[in-house]
Scaffold this active site. Structure first.
Site, PDB file in Angstrom:
ATOM      1  N   HIS A  45      42.839  43.143  58.771  1.00 46.33           N
ATOM      2  CA  HIS A  45      41.701  42.489  58.108  1.00 46.33           C
ATOM      3  C   HIS A  45      40.600  43.512  57.935  1.00 46.33           C
ATOM      4  CE1 HIS A  45      43.585  38.658  58.300  1.00 46.33           C
ATOM      5  NE2 HIS A  45      43.879  38.896  59.564  1.00 46.33           N
ATOM      6  N   ASN A  85      47.858  42.055  54.922  1.00 51.55           N
ATOM      7  CA  ASN A  85      46.574  41.369  54.970  1.00 51.55           C
ATOM      8  C   ASN A  85      46.784  40.091  54.172  1.00 51.55           C
ATOM      9  OD1 ASN A  85      44.046  40.319  54.713  1.00 51.55           O
ATOM     10  ND2 ASN A  85      43.053  42.263  54.195  1.00 51.55           N
ATOM     11  N   ALA A 142      43.066  34.750  52.999  1.00 49.93           N
ATOM     12  CA  ALA A 142      42.793  33.433  53.585  1.00 49.93           C
ATOM     13  C   ALA A 142      44.064  32.738  54.077  1.00 49.93           C
ATOM     14  CB  ALA A 142      42.070  32.556  52.563  1.00 49.93           C
ATOM     15  N   PRO A 163      45.739  36.886  48.662  1.00 47.00           N
ATOM     16  CA  PRO A 163      44.793  36.423  47.646  1.00 47.00           C
ATOM     17  C   PRO A 163      43.414  37.077  47.728  1.00 47.00           C
ATOM     18  CG  PRO A 163      45.345  34.679  49.213  1.00 47.00           C
ATOM     19  CD  PRO A 163      46.303  35.793  49.443  1.00 47.00           C
ATOM     20  N   ASN A 164      42.922  37.397  46.563  1.00 52.52           N
ATOM     21  CA  ASN A 164      41.563  37.928  46.354  1.00 52.52           C
ATOM     22  C   ASN A 164      41.388  39.382  46.786  1.00 52.52           C
ATOM     23  OD1 ASN A 164      40.360  35.494  45.270  1.00 52.52           O
ATOM     24  ND2 ASN A 164      40.655  34.632  47.297  1.00 52.52           N
ATOM     25  N   TYR A 219      33.206  43.218  52.337  1.00 52.54           N
ATOM     26  CA  TYR A 219      34.459  43.957  52.123  1.00 52.54           C
ATOM     27  C   TYR A 219      34.251  45.373  51.578  1.00 52.54           C
ATOM     28  CZ  TYR A 219      36.356  39.278  52.764  1.00 52.54           C
ATOM     29  OH  TYR A 219      36.664  38.041  53.278  1.00 52.54           O
ATOM     30  N   ARG A 221      33.055  36.159  62.195  1.00 51.69           N
ATOM     31  CA  ARG A 221      32.651  35.395  61.009  1.00 51.69           C
ATOM     32  C   ARG A 221      32.800  33.887  61.260  1.00 51.69           C
ATOM     33  NH1 ARG A 221      35.560  37.765  55.970  1.00 51.69           N
ATOM     34  NH2 ARG A 221      33.980  36.473  54.920  1.00 51.69           N
ATOM     35  N   GLU A 260      49.099  43.189  61.214  1.00 52.55           N
ATOM     36  CA  GLU A 260      48.180  42.396  60.383  1.00 52.55           C
ATOM     37  C   GLU A 260      46.845  43.135  60.308  1.00 52.55           C
ATOM     38  OE1 GLU A 260      48.096  38.077  60.802  1.00 52.55           O
ATOM     39  OE2 GLU A 260      45.938  38.234  61.140  1.00 52.55           O
TER      40      GLU A 260
HETATM   41  C1  DQA Z   1      40.332  39.038  55.108  1.00 53.80           C
HETATM   42  C2  DQA Z   1      39.624  37.960  55.948  1.00 53.80           C
HETATM   43  C3  DQA Z   1      40.005  36.568  55.465  1.00 53.80           C
HETATM   44  O1  DQA Z   1      39.358  35.584  56.253  1.00 53.80           O
HETATM   45  C4  DQA Z   1      39.597  36.375  54.021  1.00 53.80           C
HETATM   46  O2  DQA Z   1      39.993  35.120  53.559  1.00 53.80           O
HETATM   47  C5  DQA Z   1      40.105  37.470  53.138  1.00 53.80           C
HETATM   48  C6  DQA Z   1      40.058  38.850  53.624  1.00 53.80           C
HETATM   49  C7  DQA Z   1      39.870  40.464  55.491  1.00 53.80           C
HETATM   50  O3  DQA Z   1      40.547  41.396  55.080  1.00 53.80           O
HETATM   51  O4  DQA Z   1      38.863  40.635  56.172  1.00 53.80           O
HETATM   52  O5  DQA Z   1      40.457  37.242  51.990  1.00 53.80           O
HETATM   53  O6  DQA Z   1      41.716  38.952  55.348  1.00 53.80           O
END
Ligand code: DQA
Length: 146
Positions: free
Chosen positions: A100, A74, A77, A9-10, A22, A107, A98
């Protein structure tokens, strides 16, 4: 060699969301980096992004049937609470990395815990989009060392 890259997501909002965290490059830029990496390495990289937990699980299960050689994920959240994505990853016995983009450990406290990392081969955090390319190299190396 075929590697699946899953973004949760996102992550389609890269370049729009929280640029100080990001970066300013968008999701299409990431796809371009991965396309270039696939060409250079002579492998196939498939990509998938979804904002929905079930769609991510369906895609991971498809990867099992497709017999992909490795998975980069990735989970966004979902990293921090999706036991369902964790179980889907645990079902698939291939190298899994994984990624990030941000350094989740530096954070908010809720980002320090990953429920998905324990069922992955390793985790890369805080290296920006470069993390995805390093994850590709890691999977290639793991498979070549086998
Ligand atoms: C993330 C870190 C997560 O905590 C966050 O919710 C994301 C992006 C990252 O790529 O740093 O959506 O996975």
């Amino acid at each position: 060699m075929r590697i699946l890259v899953v973004n949760g997501p996102n992550l389609n909002f890269l370049g729009i969301r929280e640029k100080s965290v990001y970066g300013a490059k968008d999701y299409n830029y990431l796809l371009g980096l991965l396309e270039e990496k696939a060409k250079q390495a002579g492998i196939v990289i498939e990509t998938f992004q979804s904002n929905c937990e079930g769609e991510i699980i369906d895609r991971l299960q498809k990867a099992y049937y497709d017999k992909v050689d490795g998975i980069i994920i990735n989970p966004g959240a979902y990293t921090h609470y999706s036991f369902a994505i964790r179980d889907a990853l645990a079902s698939i016995d291939v190298p899994k990395i994984e990624v990030h983009i941000s350094n989740v450990h530096a954070r908010e406290e809720f980002r320090h815990k990953s429920v998905t990392a324990p069922v992955c081969t390793g985790q890369i955090a805080g290296l920006g989009l470069q993390g995805y390319l390093l994850a590709v190299d890691a999977i290639i190396n793991i498979l070549q060392d086998k």
